[in-house]
Write a protein that holds these residues in place. Structure first.
Motif, short mmCIF file in Angstrom:
data_model
loop_
_atom_site.label_atom_id
_atom_site.label_comp_id
_atom_site.label_asym_id
_atom_site.label_seq_id
_atom_site.Cartn_x
_atom_site.Cartn_y
_atom_site.Cartn_z
N GLN A 125 27.45 71.17 67.43
CA GLN A 125 27.85 72.56 67.67
C GLN A 125 28.60 73.05 66.46
N ASN A 126 29.17 74.23 66.54
CA ASN A 126 29.86 74.79 65.39
C ASN A 126 31.33 74.40 65.35
N LEU A 127 31.72 73.37 66.08
CA LEU A 127 33.09 72.90 66.05
C LEU A 127 33.19 71.63 65.22
N SER A 128 34.37 71.36 64.70
CA SER A 128 34.62 70.12 63.97
C SER A 128 36.00 69.61 64.33
N ALA A 129 36.24 68.35 64.06
CA ALA A 129 37.54 67.77 64.36
C ALA A 129 38.01 66.96 63.16
N SER A 130 39.31 66.84 63.04
CA SER A 130 39.89 66.03 61.98
C SER A 130 41.12 65.32 62.51
N ARG A 131 41.42 64.19 61.90
CA ARG A 131 42.60 63.41 62.27
C ARG A 131 43.33 63.04 60.98
N PRO A 132 44.16 63.95 60.52
CA PRO A 132 44.84 63.72 59.24
C PRO A 132 45.98 62.72 59.32
N GLN A 133 46.55 62.55 60.51
CA GLN A 133 47.62 61.58 60.72
C GLN A 133 47.33 60.79 61.99
N ASP A 134 48.02 59.68 62.14
CA ASP A 134 47.75 58.76 63.25
C ASP A 134 47.80 59.44 64.60
N ARG A 135 48.77 60.35 64.79
CA ARG A 135 48.96 60.94 66.11
C ARG A 135 48.71 62.45 66.12
N GLN A 136 47.87 62.90 65.21
CA GLN A 136 47.54 64.31 65.13
C GLN A 136 46.03 64.49 65.14
N PHE A 137 45.58 65.39 65.99
CA PHE A 137 44.15 65.63 66.14
C PHE A 137 43.94 67.13 66.12
N ILE A 138 43.02 67.61 65.29
CA ILE A 138 42.82 69.04 65.11
C ILE A 138 41.38 69.40 65.41
N LEU A 139 41.20 70.47 66.15
CA LEU A 139 39.88 71.01 66.45
C LEU A 139 39.72 72.32 65.71
N SER A 140 38.60 72.47 65.00
CA SER A 140 38.42 73.65 64.15
C SER A 140 37.04 74.25 64.30
#
Lengths: 114, 114
Positions: free
Chosen positions: B62-77
């Motif tokens: 789909q047109n969403l993406s995710a990233s995990r820049p730090q151990d306990r951080q999760f970002i949906l973009s």
């Protein structure tokens, strides 16, 4: 056939009633079974967790698993208005590749009327 | 004890605009992290999961993406939101390791795309 089937309801009962919520599943590889409770506009919270056939009791809640029939149930005794929520069943799958995931039912909306 | 945070709680965005939802977990290390979307009548749909920093698995193209820049951080973009992206977005975490996939959910972000 969907992996997990759950009657969406809605289910409306009087206070004090015994409530029975059910899910069926088709994948015999499911190993663990959970029930989540989700209040309106909130995230789901874990209610019960079990991994074997039989019953597990926690206060007014009883989780029942029948692996031979691929059927799980959640019973609520002496239901209270505060039990009004959507109840989601979830099943844990460990794939051959080693990845894990939960497969959720669509949820049953329960209303307990005072 | 462990806690999970999500923000914002509510978001209204126009079609075509970008998106960034953030999730952080406290009180645990190296958790598995998950993004779900919950749409009315459709249950919980797993979007992404991560077993470590920079390790993202996508369940649904789909047109969403995710990233995990730090151990306990999760970002949906998303770079450009679609109307169909409206829904209730839930972040969840679980203890890393095979057979321990009980997931704990955050409070959620309600996204409306107009």
């Amino acid at each position: 056939q969907k992996e997990v089937e759950q009657d969406p309801g809605p289910l409306s009962v009087p206070e004090g009633a015994i409530v029975s919520l059910n899910c069926t599943y088709s994948n015999s590889a499911f190993q663990y079974f959970m029930w989540y409770r989700q209040y309106s506009r909130k995230g789901p919270e874990l209610l019960m967790y079990t991994y074997s056939s039989g019953n597990k009791e926690d206060g007014r809640f009883t989780a029942q698993v029948d692996k031979s029939s691929k059927y799980i149930s959640l019973f609520i005794r002496d239901s209270q208005p505060s039990d009004s929520a959507t109840y989601l069943c979830a099943m844990h799958l460990l794939s051959q590749g080693g990845s894990e995931k939960l497969v959720f039912g669509k949820g049953t909306k329960l209303t307990v009327n005072p | 004890s462990q806690t999970i945070h999500q923000w914002p709680a509510t978001l209204v965005q126009p079609v075509g605009s970008p998106l960034s939802l953030e999730c952080t977990v406290e009180g645990t290390s190296n958790p598995n992290l998950y993004w779900y979307r919950q749409a009315a009548g459709r249950g919980l749909q797993l979007l992404f999961y991560s077993v470590g920093i920079g390790q993202i698995s996508s369940e649904v193209p789909q047109n969403l993406s995710a990233s995990r820049p730090q151990d306990r951080q999760f970002i949906l973009s998303s770079k450009k939101l679609l109307l169909s992206d409206s829904g209730f977005y839930l972040c969840a975490w679980s203890v890393a390791g095979i057979g321990t996939d009980t997931q704990y959910f955050g409070p959620g972000t309600r996204l409306t795309v107009l």
